[in-house]
Design a protein around this motif. Structure first.
Motif, PDB file in Angstrom:
ATOM      1  N   ALA A  26      39.747  37.860  30.622  1.00 44.62           N
ATOM      2  CA  ALA A  26      40.989  37.345  30.374  1.00 44.62           C
ATOM      3  C   ALA A  26      40.994  35.944  30.041  1.00 44.62           C
ATOM      4  O   ALA A  26      42.027  35.562  29.080  1.00 44.62           O
ATOM      5  CB  ALA A  26      42.080  37.566  31.802  1.00 44.62           C
ATOM      6  N   GLU A  27      40.053  34.997  30.448  1.00 49.51           N
ATOM      7  CA  GLU A  27      40.184  33.760  30.140  1.00 49.51           C
ATOM      8  C   GLU A  27      39.338  33.510  28.714  1.00 49.51           C
ATOM      9  O   GLU A  27      39.198  32.483  28.365  1.00 49.51           O
ATOM     10  CB  GLU A  27      39.575  32.916  31.182  1.00 49.51           C
ATOM     11  N   GLY A  28      38.564  34.615  28.281  1.00 53.10           N
ATOM     12  CA  GLY A  28      37.742  34.431  27.085  1.00 53.10           C
ATOM     13  C   GLY A  28      36.443  33.758  27.239  1.00 53.10           C
ATOM     14  O   GLY A  28      35.901  33.425  26.297  1.00 53.10           O
TER      15      GLY A  28
ATOM     16  N   GLN B 159      34.258  41.897  44.306  1.00 51.02           N
ATOM     17  CA  GLN B 159      34.081  40.677  43.495  1.00 51.02           C
ATOM     18  C   GLN B 159      33.675  40.600  42.251  1.00 51.02           C
ATOM     19  O   GLN B 159      34.235  39.844  41.344  1.00 51.02           O
ATOM     20  CB  GLN B 159      33.303  39.735  44.503  1.00 51.02           C
ATOM     21  N   PRO B 160      32.493  41.461  41.921  1.00 48.93           N
ATOM     22  CA  PRO B 160      31.998  41.437  40.641  1.00 48.93           C
ATOM     23  C   PRO B 160      33.029  41.912  39.385  1.00 48.93           C
ATOM     24  O   PRO B 160      33.244  41.282  38.448  1.00 48.93           O
ATOM     25  CB  PRO B 160      30.781  42.708  40.538  1.00 48.93           C
ATOM     26  N   ALA B 161      33.854  43.053  39.769  1.00 46.67           N
ATOM     27  CA  ALA B 161      34.931  43.467  39.010  1.00 46.67           C
ATOM     28  C   ALA B 161      35.871  42.311  38.968  1.00 46.67           C
ATOM     29  O   ALA B 161      36.309  42.288  37.703  1.00 46.67           O
ATOM     30  CB  ALA B 161      35.454  44.860  39.640  1.00 46.67           C
ATOM     31  N   ALA B 162      36.588  41.797  39.977  1.00 45.53           N
ATOM     32  CA  ALA B 162      37.408  40.746  39.832  1.00 45.53           C
ATOM     33  C   ALA B 162      36.922  39.623  39.046  1.00 45.53           C
ATOM     34  O   ALA B 162      37.622  39.136  38.007  1.00 45.53           O
ATOM     35  CB  ALA B 162      37.596  40.278  40.903  1.00 45.53           C
ATOM     36  N   SER B 163      35.744  39.235  39.155  1.00 43.93           N
ATOM     37  CA  SER B 163      35.134  38.142  38.266  1.00 43.93           C
ATOM     38  C   SER B 163      35.020  38.521  36.696  1.00 43.93           C
ATOM     39  O   SER B 163      35.428  37.736  35.869  1.00 43.93           O
ATOM     40  CB  SER B 163      33.975  37.560  38.784  1.00 43.93           C
ATOM     41  N   LEU B 164      34.601  39.734  36.539  1.00 45.73           N
ATOM     42  CA  LEU B 164      34.486  40.138  35.163  1.00 45.73           C
ATOM     43  C   LEU B 164      35.971  40.271  34.547  1.00 45.73           C
ATOM     44  O   LEU B 164      35.993  39.670  33.395  1.00 45.73           O
ATOM     45  CB  LEU B 164      33.802  41.691  35.127  1.00 45.73           C
ATOM     46  N   LEU B 165      37.070  40.671  35.181  1.00 46.63           N
ATOM     47  CA  LEU B 165      38.144  40.652  34.630  1.00 46.63           C
ATOM     48  C   LEU B 165      38.793  39.304  34.397  1.00 46.63           C
ATOM     49  O   LEU B 165      39.357  39.106  33.228  1.00 46.63           O
ATOM     50  CB  LEU B 165      39.080  41.451  35.566  1.00 46.63           C
TER      51      LEU B 165
END
Length: 84
Positions: free
Chosen positions: A28-30, A18-24
Motif C-alpha cells: 500500500a505504501e509502495g 504479521q507477515p501478511a499485514a507487513s506485506l499489505l
C-alpha cells in the motif's frame, strides 16, 4: 476458553498474521518487498491466473505460466467475473 488461553491464541494469531499485514502495508505504501524464489513463483502464478489475454516476460521464459496452466486448466483463459 480462559483469559489465558485467549491471550495465547491471540498471540499465535498475531505472529501468524504479521507477515501478511507487513506485506499489505508495504504494498500500500509502495515499498519494495524482498522475496525468495518460492514467493516470486507464487506472485507470478497469481498474475498468470488473472491474465485474460497475455502473459509478459522480459526474458521470454514462460515455463512457470505453462506449468500453471497445465496444473490449472480452468485458469487458462483468466478469471472471469460472473453474476448468479
Amino acid at each position: 476458553m480462559t483469559a489465558r488461553q485467549m491471550k495465547e491464541s491471540m498471540e499465535r494469531f498475531h505472529a501468524t498474521n504479521q507477515p501478511a499485514a507487513s506485506l499489505l502495508r508495504d504494498a500500500a505504501e509502495g515499498i519494495p518487498v524482498s522475496s525468495n524464489q518460492d514467493n516470486m513463483d507464487y506472485y507470478n502464478s497469481l498474475q498468470t491466473s488473472f491474465a485474460s489475454r497475455y502473459v509478459v516476460c522480459q526474458q521470454a521464459d514462460f515455463a512457470l505460466a505453462r506449468t500453471f496452466c497445465l496444473e490449472n486448466p480452468n485458469a487458462k483463459h483468466g478469471r472471469r467475473m460472473g453474476a448468479a
